[in-house]
Scaffold this active site. Structure first.
Site, mmCIF file in Angstrom:
data_model
loop_
_atom_site.group_PDB
_atom_site.id
_atom_site.type_symbol
_atom_site.label_atom_id
_atom_site.label_comp_id
_atom_site.label_asym_id
_atom_site.label_seq_id
_atom_site.Cartn_x
_atom_site.Cartn_y
_atom_site.Cartn_z
ATOM 1 N N THR A 7 0.821 -1.225 0.045
ATOM 2 C CA THR A 7 -0.018 0.122 0.054
ATOM 3 C C THR A 7 1.049 1.376 0.068
ATOM 4 O O THR A 7 2.168 1.233 -0.069
ATOM 5 C CB THR A 7 -0.783 -0.079 1.315
ATOM 6 O OG1 THR A 7 -0.232 0.453 2.485
ATOM 7 C CG2 THR A 7 -1.471 -1.305 1.385
ATOM 8 N N CYS A 8 0.242 2.359 -0.047
ATOM 9 C CA CYS A 8 1.001 3.659 0.234
ATOM 10 C C CYS A 8 1.942 3.902 1.191
ATOM 11 O O CYS A 8 2.876 4.453 1.459
ATOM 12 C CB CYS A 8 0.264 4.829 -0.101
ATOM 13 S SG CYS A 8 -1.011 5.012 1.071
ATOM 14 N N ASN A 9 1.196 3.126 2.427
ATOM 15 C CA ASN A 9 2.321 3.119 3.576
ATOM 16 C C ASN A 9 3.041 2.121 4.079
ATOM 17 O O ASN A 9 3.790 2.290 5.158
ATOM 18 C CB ASN A 9 1.183 3.579 5.009
ATOM 19 C CG ASN A 9 0.427 4.887 4.826
ATOM 20 O OD1 ASN A 9 1.229 5.868 4.413
ATOM 21 N ND2 ASN A 9 -0.624 5.124 5.376
ATOM 22 N N GLU B 53 -7.890 2.974 11.305
ATOM 23 C CA GLU B 53 -8.504 3.297 10.151
ATOM 24 C C GLU B 53 -8.940 1.876 9.546
ATOM 25 O O GLU B 53 -8.039 0.788 9.778
ATOM 26 C CB GLU B 53 -7.609 4.267 9.089
ATOM 27 C CG GLU B 53 -6.074 3.358 9.071
ATOM 28 C CD GLU B 53 -6.010 2.625 7.515
ATOM 29 O OE1 GLU B 53 -7.309 2.547 6.879
ATOM 30 O OE2 GLU B 53 -5.109 1.822 7.480
ATOM 31 N N GLN C 52 -9.399 0.941 6.177
ATOM 32 C CA GLN C 52 -8.930 0.543 4.945
ATOM 33 C C GLN C 52 -8.007 -0.333 4.895
ATOM 34 O O GLN C 52 -8.186 -1.214 3.795
ATOM 35 C CB GLN C 52 -8.504 1.842 3.968
ATOM 36 C CG GLN C 52 -9.885 2.887 3.852
ATOM 37 C CD GLN C 52 -9.772 3.872 4.870
ATOM 38 O OE1 GLN C 52 -9.330 3.832 5.908
ATOM 39 N NE2 GLN C 52 -10.937 4.751 4.846
ATOM 40 N N GLN D 140 -7.591 -3.680 2.238
ATOM 41 C CA GLN D 140 -6.409 -3.989 1.440
ATOM 42 C C GLN D 140 -5.772 -5.542 1.545
ATOM 43 O O GLN D 140 -5.147 -5.968 0.517
ATOM 44 C CB GLN D 140 -5.242 -2.712 1.686
ATOM 45 C CG GLN D 140 -5.835 -1.677 1.100
ATOM 46 C CD GLN D 140 -5.134 -0.453 1.696
ATOM 47 O OE1 GLN D 140 -4.419 -0.601 2.943
ATOM 48 N NE2 GLN D 140 -4.848 0.756 1.117
ATOM 49 N N THR E 269 -10.069 16.366 0.528
ATOM 50 C CA THR E 269 -10.744 16.513 1.988
ATOM 51 C C THR E 269 -12.185 16.758 1.790
ATOM 52 O O THR E 269 -13.025 16.295 2.154
ATOM 53 C CB THR E 269 -10.007 17.596 2.633
ATOM 54 O OG1 THR E 269 -8.559 17.457 2.773
ATOM 55 C CG2 THR E 269 -10.734 18.194 3.846
ATOM 56 N N ILE E 270 -12.139 17.516 0.563
ATOM 57 C CA ILE E 270 -13.747 18.036 0.248
ATOM 58 C C ILE E 270 -14.700 16.697 -0.388
ATOM 59 O O ILE E 270 -15.616 16.563 0.130
ATOM 60 C CB ILE E 270 -13.814 19.221 -0.890
ATOM 61 C CG1 ILE E 270 -13.470 20.444 -0.268
ATOM 62 C CG2 ILE E 270 -14.988 19.291 -1.477
ATOM 63 C CD1 ILE E 270 -14.319 20.902 0.908
#
Length: 419
Positions: free
Chosen positions: A49-51, A112, A114, A118, A191-192
């Site tokens: 993952t990205c992290n 979190e 997510q 994954q 964010t929005i």
């Protein structure tokens, strides 16, 4: 059956290094093919993952170095470049690490959800490419069960800790029913978009999205059944908005005091709530001085975020206890496999003795030997061969004065320990 967890994550490696070690989806098939060519690898799952990039594997030896060497070779990395950031856990620590990761206890944002999805996807991919053996499969199934227990039995995911959630949470505290409010979202970034998702959960039907690039705003329109406008059109729509949430990268304010004054006049001073989560600010601080205009900045939201983080940290204590229990259960299952393997070997050994003696007896009968003598000889030899190793073990234990082990052997052989 040594289990290993090895890799890097956001705590140990920079973004630049994580990018180098990441596995693109299209490279996974080749990666698995190469990884399973390593002689010691019996099963593996790659999570990227990205992290984090991690390899969970079942090895035939207590040494993960061949897997580490392969990882460096696959990504063409110097071992020294990776060494300082790489962690490697074995056995109980490896099992616990995967359980904690899937439960959100090792994430950048505590709790979190997510990461669980994954990991499930990573396991499904490994399973499809036939890189999952029995132990890996059971490990991951127990991981999913542990993560589910953490979610259902603790409050670790009940209080979101993002600025987007805090903004919507504040709005729900001020407006009794958001479904009756008109919402203006300014910006169209991540964010929005997250704010929009939270609003949809509150059944908000009237959302307008304003963005400098109208095309990007239009992309979000279908997701939220919203209306898209440009930033230049905000003055024409502001008076209709009860709640304004803004998050852009603009270096200068987008909404000024004068613009809000005109909007309030057109609304006959019906209250307006402004939530500015941009840095630098999108809304002039003087707006908060106006009657019937209530302005909150990202700093004002920090209290809500801190409160929720504290709640998650308290829930994490209970979550860690659940993880520890699940680790114990899985290790108990692993230990039971040793008994199964021992029984299989013992049965195979006994059957080999039987088959060999039966073959000898059949040959003797064919050569005309007395059936009675053949049968007696068969029984005698079978008994001697079957009791040879147990007798030797009993003798050795008796000489060692280990009464506990002696009693275990007697029980295993079906002997009455009271006689």
């Amino acid at each position: 059956m040594p289990l290993f967890s090895l890799g890097i994550n956001h705590q140990t490696a920079s973004v630049s290094l994580r990018e180098k070690v990441a596995f693109a989806p299209e490279s996974l098939l080749e990666a698995y093919q190469q990884l399973l060519l390593q002689e010691t690898v019996r099963g593996a799952v790659i999570v990227s993952t990205c992290n984090r990039t991690e390899i969970y594997c079942d090895l035939s030896l207590d040494d993960a170095q061949p897997v580490i060497d392969w990882l460096c070779h696959f990504h063409q990395l110097d071992k020294n470049e990776l060494a300082a950031s790489l962690y490697c856990y074995q056995g109980r620590q490896a099992i616990q690490h995967l359980f904690r990761v899937a439960s959100g206890l090792d994430s950048l944002v505590l709790g979190e959800p997510q990461i669980l999805g994954q990991i499930k996807q990573a396991f499904a991919t490994a399973n499809q490419t036939k890189n999952v053996n029995q132990v890996i499969s059971k490990w991951f199934q127990r991981t999913f069960s542990a993560a589910k227990r953490v979610r259902t039995e603790t409050q670790i995911g009940a209080n979101a800790v993002s600025v987007a959630f805090a903004a919507v949470r504040l709005a729900t505290q001020i407006f009794s029913d958001l479904s009756k409010s008109h919402i203006l979202l300014i910006g169209a970034g991540e964010t929005i978009e997250l704010v929009g998702k939270y609003l949809i959960e509150h059944n908000v039907p009237n959302i307008t999205i304003a963005n400098r690039t109208l095309a990007r705003a239009v992309e979000l329109v279908d997701k939220f059944d919203a209306q898209a406008i440009s930033l230049e059109e905000i003055p024409n729509h502001l008076a209709h908005a009860d709640l304004i949430i803004s998050s852009t990268a603009s270096p200068l304010p987008i909404i000024g005091k004068g613009l809000v004054e005109r909007a309030l006049k057109a609304r006959r001073h019906k209250p307006m709530l402004f939530i500015d989560i941009a840095v630098p600010r999108d809304i002039e601080s003087e707006v908060g001085e106006l009657n019937d205009a209530y302005l909150y900045s990202v700093d004002d939201l920090q209290g809500i975020i801190d409160e929720n983080i504290q709640a998650r940290q308290e829930a994490a204590i209970d979550a860690e206890k659940i993880v520890a229990d699940c680790v114990d259960d899985f290790i108990a299952w692993q230990e039971s496999l040793k008994a199964v393997e021992s029984i299989r070997l013992y049965r195979n050994h006994s059957e080999q003795i039987r088959d060999q003696l039966l073959a000898n007896a059949s040959l003797a009968l064919a050569n005309g030997k007395s059936p009675e003598k053949v049968l007696k000889e068969f029984a005698f030899k079978l008994t001697n061969k079957l009791i040879h190793h147990p007798s030797k073990a009993l003798t050795e234990v008796s000489h060692s004065d280990d009464n506990h082990e002696l009693q275990l052997l007697r029980m295993a052989l079906g002997l009455n320990t009271e006689e």
